[in-house]
Design an enzyme around this catalytic site. Structure first.
Site: not given
Length: 467
Positions: A199, A251, A396, A393, A186, A254, A188
């Site tokens: 990225w 992509s 993540c 994170c 979710r 992402h 964060t």
């Protein structure tokens, strides 16, 4: 006359009303209009995927992810970033991952070899290293000599040649089991330069892209003047199929992750009670065609493309799991049987889908060139899996590693069709094997894509309600 005048006026009023309605609908359907029809590089349309996912796959994959075999994932969240100095971990409380106490993990999952999938394999003791597998006494004495040899080969197996991911060492003291249901993906609050750096490194250094070609809406790229990103897509369309596919997979991943963050967003927190839910404003910021200058719908189409790739892998790997030797072993015989039955049911659904991506069109040139390109493809993706250790994170990082490993496992499957077709019925195969970690990642990664497409339908409804 008055009657006909009234009719003319009412017709004009209806025309004005219809015009206003069309204007409203055109705004509401702008994004949807760009998300219809056949996808590039395959013969499947978005509407068919929506229907198939909503009515067949999504309910079953959600149920499967709740089974013990698939909810516990062992991961090392303390591996250092191999590419740049650690710039600090996210201190926001929602970035935290709560590891699962060993006592909570089913005994059949935490005991024995990491490659286990059956009760027989779990009857072997935890091996310090592969050489100890030579001691046949470590394997259940009720197995035949042939089975013993198969399990020894299995324990010794190192498929580094077909791994698309950098795998965690499950024997590391830093590797811990995580209950995925208690640590959902979710929003964060992790964002900014640190997140963009990850990225950017993935796209700039691993997607076969020259540095002179800039991605649209990349905040880390130098100013491009009037370039609206068309030069990027001109470059992309000029690539061979394999390299276009690679970019679309990244992509799409992402886009899927961004959708999860929009769909499970911290809307408010009152008296320590957080309320999570879909954030339409955040979704619009990331995907609206006007807000993103047409980039959002392109990214969402890549999400559908990624879904097709992983769906194809599930249909291809079915024979591996259909064998009697595969139990999805946790130690609970009844639950294991139910888990396998549900998984096989999902496989039947994946096989029934009529518009799969045809991976045979990839690496189909001369053998030497195709082999070299495939190896380059594999190493680029493996590098991306290493970049996931640079995510600041923890939550993540957990879901990034899992979904990257899931996609890597799907690619491994797609490029191992011959090995899967020649699998022995009653023993593991030297040619193709999946560790439990790969199986868990494969199912959960596809579950995340299935959820993304379901959430996208939900956002379409919410957008219609708010306009």
């Amino acid at each position: 006359m008055s009657g006909s005048g009234g009719t003319v006026r009412s017709a004009a009023a209806r025309a004005r009303l219809a015009t206003r309605l069309l204007a409203v609908l055109s705004c509401v359907l702008t994004a949807e209009a760009q998300l219809t029809g056949v996808l590039d590089d395959c013969l499947c349309d978005i509407e068919s995927i929506d229907d198939f996912n909503t009515f067949k796959i999504f309910p079953k994959i959600q149920k499967l992810q709740e089974r013990d075999y698939f909810r516990y994932y062992k991961v090392n969240l303390k591996r250092p970033c191999p590419f740049w100095a650690d710039d600090g971990h996210c201190s926001i409380k929602d970035c935290h991952v709560e590891p699962c106490p060993e006592s909570k993990v089913p005994v059949g999952i935490k005991a024995g070899s990491s490659n286990k999938y059956s009760k027989a394999a779990n009857n072997s003791e935890e091996l310090e290293d592969c050489e100890q597998a030579n001691k046949l006494g470590a394997v259940n004495s009720t197995l035949s000599n042939q089975s013993k040899e198969a399990f020894i080969d299995w324990a010794r197996y190192d498929d580094s040649q077909d791994h698309f991911c950098e795998l965690d060492d499950e024997r590391s003291p830093d590797a811990q089991y995580v209950d995925l249901l208690l640590n959902p993906e979710r929003y964060t609050g992790y964002k900014g330069p640190s997140a963009w750096r990850v990225w950017n490194s993935i796209y700039e250094e691993n997607c076969f892209k020259p540095r002179s070609v800039y991605r649209p809406l990349n905040p880390l790229a130098p100013s491009r003047g009037g370039d609206d990103g068309e030069s990027f897509y001109t470059w992309l369309e000029g690539l061979c199929l394999e390299k276009r596919v690679f970019y679309k997979l990244i992509s799409g991943l992402h886009a899927s992750i961004n959708l999860h963050l929009c769909a499970d967003y911290l809307l408010e927190e009152t008296w320590g009670k957080p309320r999570w839910g879909p954030n339409v404003k955040e979704f619009t910021r990331r995907f609206d065609p006007i807000e993103t200058k047409g980039e959002g719908p392109r990214r969402l189409k890549n999400l559908y493309f990624l879904y097709l790739i992983e769906l194809r892998a599930l249909s291809k790997v079915a024979p591996y799991f259909e064998r009697s030797v595969v139990d999805l072993y946790t130690g609970n015989g009844h639950e294991d049987a139910e888990s396998k039955a549900l998984l096989l049911d999902i496989f039947r659904d994946t096989k029934s889908f009529r518009m799969h991506f045809d991976e045979k069109s990839m690496f189909a040139g001369d053998k030497k060139g195709a082999k070299s390109l495939k190896e380059e493809f594999r190493l680029h993706f493996k590098n991306i899996s290493r970049i996931m250790d640079c995510v600041g994170c923890d939550k993540c990082r957990l879901w990034g590693k899992l979904q990257t490993q899931g996609l890597g496992t799907a690619l491994k499957i797609l490029f191992s069709e011959k090995e899967i077709q020649s699998l022995p019925e009653n023993s593991p195969s030297k040619g193709f094997q999946l560790t439990r970690q790969e199986i868990v990642a494969l199912v959960n990664a596809f579950g995340r894509l299935s959820t993304s497409i379901k959430e996208l339908q939900n956002f379409k409804v919410l957008l219609q309600q708010t306009r």
